[in-house]
Design a protein around this motif. Structure first.
Motif, PDB file in Angstrom:
ATOM      1  N   ASN A 119       0.803  -1.223   0.000  1.00 50.91           N
ATOM      2  CA  ASN A 119       0.000   0.000   0.000  1.00 50.91           C
ATOM      3  C   ASN A 119       0.840   1.279   0.000  1.00 50.91           C
ATOM      4  O   ASN A 119       0.406   2.295  -0.524  1.00 50.91           O
ATOM      5  N   ALA A 123       0.059   4.621  -2.448  1.00 49.80           N
ATOM      6  CA  ALA A 123      -0.440   5.897  -1.939  1.00 49.80           C
ATOM      7  C   ALA A 123       0.252   7.051  -2.639  1.00 49.80           C
ATOM      8  O   ALA A 123       1.446   6.997  -2.936  1.00 49.80           O
ATOM      9  N   GLU A 124      -0.546   8.104  -2.881  1.00 46.30           N
ATOM     10  CA  GLU A 124      -0.068   9.267  -3.619  1.00 46.30           C
ATOM     11  C   GLU A 124       1.152   9.906  -2.940  1.00 46.30           C
ATOM     12  O   GLU A 124       2.120  10.298  -3.588  1.00 46.30           O
ATOM     13  N   ARG A 137      -1.138   0.110  -8.359  1.00 46.36           N
ATOM     14  CA  ARG A 137      -2.571   0.421  -8.319  1.00 46.36           C
ATOM     15  C   ARG A 137      -3.358  -0.461  -9.276  1.00 46.36           C
ATOM     16  O   ARG A 137      -4.426  -0.963  -8.939  1.00 46.36           O
ATOM     17  N   LYS A 180      -6.278  -0.977  -1.340  1.00 47.07           N
ATOM     18  CA  LYS A 180      -6.866   0.316  -1.670  1.00 47.07           C
ATOM     19  C   LYS A 180      -7.208   1.084  -0.393  1.00 47.07           C
ATOM     20  O   LYS A 180      -6.863   2.259  -0.250  1.00 47.07           O
ATOM     21  N   LEU A 181      -7.881   0.399   0.550  1.00 44.28           N
ATOM     22  CA  LEU A 181      -8.286   1.087   1.778  1.00 44.28           C
ATOM     23  C   LEU A 181      -7.065   1.566   2.568  1.00 44.28           C
ATOM     24  O   LEU A 181      -7.032   2.695   3.051  1.00 44.28           O
ATOM     25  N   SER A 183      -4.086   2.280   1.444  1.00 45.09           N
ATOM     26  CA  SER A 183      -3.388   3.395   0.812  1.00 45.09           C
ATOM     27  C   SER A 183      -4.185   4.684   0.995  1.00 45.09           C
ATOM     28  O   SER A 183      -3.612   5.766   1.067  1.00 45.09           O
ATOM     29  N   GLU A 184      -5.527   4.555   1.108  1.00 46.60           N
ATOM     30  CA  GLU A 184      -6.316   5.761   1.373  1.00 46.60           C
ATOM     31  C   GLU A 184      -6.032   6.311   2.761  1.00 46.60           C
ATOM     32  O   GLU A 184      -5.994   7.523   2.967  1.00 46.60           O
ATOM     33  N   GLU A 187      -2.835   8.129   2.571  1.00 46.72           N
ATOM     34  CA  GLU A 187      -2.957   9.424   1.909  1.00 46.72           C
ATOM     35  C   GLU A 187      -3.516  10.488   2.849  1.00 46.72           C
ATOM     36  O   GLU A 187      -3.266  11.678   2.669  1.00 46.72           O
ATOM     37  N   ASN A 188      -4.282  10.044   3.847  1.00 45.15           N
ATOM     38  CA  ASN A 188      -4.829  11.009   4.802  1.00 45.15           C
ATOM     39  C   ASN A 188      -3.883  11.295   5.961  1.00 45.15           C
ATOM     40  O   ASN A 188      -4.194  12.120   6.813  1.00 45.15           O
ATOM     41  N   TYR A 223      -9.692  -1.947   9.540  1.00 40.24           N
ATOM     42  CA  TYR A 223     -10.140  -2.407   8.223  1.00 40.24           C
ATOM     43  C   TYR A 223      -9.920  -3.904   8.048  1.00 40.24           C
ATOM     44  O   TYR A 223     -10.727  -4.587   7.416  1.00 40.24           O
TER      45      TYR A 223
END
Lengths: 294, 282
Positions: A119, A123-124, A137, A180-181, A183-184, A187-188, A223
């Protein structure tokens, strides 16, 4: 206290009324047009899906009586009058149910480990290179979009019948979804600690370990637990294609019309799913407080 | 500013013993949990017949299969597959719509602010919970017994399992609605039905529309797999081609599913933005 409501003169009112009606009429027209498109799509779809209302209505009685039949023992009694007879195979079913839980546990764990490893690249804000992010991704997207049971079908052929195929299928699907979750969450995360650690000359790996990980690990665990819950449901049907667990027994019972067995297995599955939902909800509440549950 | 007060480590240690010496139980909790998790994992691997030799031979098999999947090729059955894909999309659309239509009235009975009586609310909620507890694939098997093999069984399976999910989601949306509009209608002399129609519905319909669109999206995925048990759609073709080991066709079908899902995601995302506004989604 009275308030005088002043009414505008006739001509002014008429103009405003007309404007209002026009605005409403335009809105209604748009709604009607949207509705017409939707209904047209439904009609096309019902032709495509071979919807046949006549069969539906003539066989709907079957649907109701199906539940009547699965709640009746061979002797003609209701199932709950003789629970011992109803759950005659409980030893076997409990063992398969345990297998189902193990499949989802092992699958979730493998999936989380892979998602964890991947992840940071997806992530960005932490990915070391754009091409790497793009590849990871797409990989995760692929693992997420292909349904778990399709992987199971293929793995059954590659690895042979049995729970191993189920575990791997669930692991791959979980990797995609969790990656996905995760990496989100990353990102936060706050980037200031990363800058701080970076400024001491630390490597990328140390930045992830000491700046990002402490911020995100609680979210990861939450998660992963949620995924475990979903995977228990998934694992209960993955046996339909021969990949282990209680699903194998259920599909045999449904296909061969062992009516009371169907209801008994369904009841055990539903009870287990409830139990797991409640337990993981409780664990998440204990571990992360109330706010993390939502 | 005065100079910094002297820090006396020994004094601090004496004053805050909890900070410096955590009890063994709290220090050991995390490693113990990790060990337990690992132990269950190892037990699982043993119990589920994982063996390195089987894993490696399976992997090499999988490698062969992936080699044979390239290039994806539908052979001469492209029209058949396109029809099956259309069937899948139809199943998702019809099933979701049917579920939403059925769930809307029922969800009113499960919402606290519409039906205050727990006697009525409780059974409705448990009923919805048990429907949700049964997987779509199982519902598909049940409906196949009732209406026969084919996509219609798939529509009904998706409709009923989403009915449970929608009932819960809609009732939560209704419970989240603002009370003031409803009170306004009541103050103006409106009946209970008027309260629902003019007080609640305008508030919840955009939320509900967003959820329905999202479910159409996710049901496209579900509809691809219910064919595996015989309920129509592209899953049926996929399962058949896997069984007869036509790997090029399999990879083509998987690609078709991926493209279709991406397209539906895109369209429904656009529609959702149009209905509930960009800000509400993001």
């Amino acid at each position: 206290m009275t308030i005088a409501v002043s009414i505008l003169p006739e001509q002014q009112l008429a103009a405003m009324n007309a404007a209002y009606r026009k605005a409403v009429a335009r809105k209604r027209l748009r709604l009607l047009a949207g509705l017409a498109v939707f209904v047209a799509a439904l009609i096309v779809a019902s032709i495509g899906a071979e919807v046949n209302l006549r069969t539906f209505f003539s066989y709907f009685g079957n649907f109701v009586s199906y539940f009547d039949r699965i709640l009746t023992l061979d002797s003609g009694q209701r199932v709950w009058t003789n629970v011992g007879e109803w759950f005659w195979g409980w030893r076997k079913w409990l063992k398969l149910l345990g297998e189902t839980l193990l499949i989802s546990y092992v699958g979730t764990l493998i999936g989380s480990v892979f998602a964890f490893a991947l992840n940071f690249f997806a992530a960005e804000n932490t990915s070391p290179a754009p091409w790497l992010r793009f590849t990871v991704r797409r990989l995760l997207e692929f693992a997420r979009t292909v349904p778990g049971i399709v992987f199971a079908l293929i793995f059954v052929i590659a690895f042979g019948l049995g729970p191993m195929a189920g575990v791997l299928a669930i692991a791959i699907h979980s990797t995609g979804a969790l990656g996905k979750l995760f990496s989100e969450i990353v990102e936060n995360a706050d980037m200031k600690p990363v800058e701080g650690i970076r400024s001491t000359g630390a490597s990328w790996l140390s930045c992830m370990r000491f700046a990002i990980l402490p911020q995100v690990s609680a979210g990861y665990a939450s998660y992963a637990l949620l995924r475990f819950e979903i995977n228990v449901r998934e694992a209960s049907v993955i046996g339909f294609v021969g990949a282990g667990g209680i699903g194998q027994e259920l599909i045999v019972a449904i296909r061969k019309f062992y009516y009371s067995d169907v209801s008994a297995i369904l009841v055990t599955i539903i009870a287990t799913v409830f139990l797991i939902d409640i337990t993981t909800g409780w664990v998440r509440g204990r571990l992360f407080g109330k706010e993390a549950r939502t | 500013m005065s100079k910094k007060p002297e820090v006396n480590a020994a004094e601090l240690r004496a004053r805050y013993p909890d900070v410096f010496d955590r009890p063994a139980s709290s220090r050991l909790a995390t490693p113990m949990m990790l060990v337990a998790a690992l132990a269950i994992f190892v037990f699982g691997l043993v119990d589920l017949d994982f063996s390195p030799s089987r894993f490696i031979s399976g992997l090499s098999q999988l490698g062969w299969i992936s080699m044979m999947m390239i290039p994806p090729d539908p052979g001469s059955s492209l029209p058949l597959y396109l029809k099956a894909l259309g069937e899948t999309l139809s199943i998702a659309l019809l099933g979701t719509t049917l579920a939403a239509l059925l769930a809307l009235p029922v969800s009113l009975f499960a919402a606290r602010n519409v039906v205050p009586s727990i006697l009525l609310r409780f059974p409705v909620r448990r009923f919805l919970d048990s429907i949700r507890g049964v997987d779509t694939l199982i519902w598909a098997l049940v409906w196949i017994n009732v209406v026969g093999l084919g996509p219609f069984a798939g529509v009904l399976a998706i409709a009923i399992s989403d009915f449970g999910a929608f009932g819960k989601l809609f009732s939560e949306a209704i419970e989240g609605a603002d009370r003031k509009q409803v009170e306004g209608i009541r103050a103006a002399g409106g009946s209970a039905l008027h309260e629902i129609r003019f007080g609640l519905m305008p508030q919840v319909l955009p939320v509900i529309a967003g959820q329905v669109l999202y479910f159409i999206e996710s049901n496209t995925r579900s509809a691809t797999i219910i064919g595996i048990v015989g309920a129509g759609g592209i899953g049926l073709q996929l399962a058949e081609q896997i069984r007869v080991l036509e790997w090029q066709k399999v990879s083509f079908l998987i690609l078709m599913i991926l493209v279709a899902v991406a397209a539906i995601d895109y369209i429904s995302g656009k529609l959702r933005f149009a209905i509930i506004g960009r800000r509400a989604v993001a």
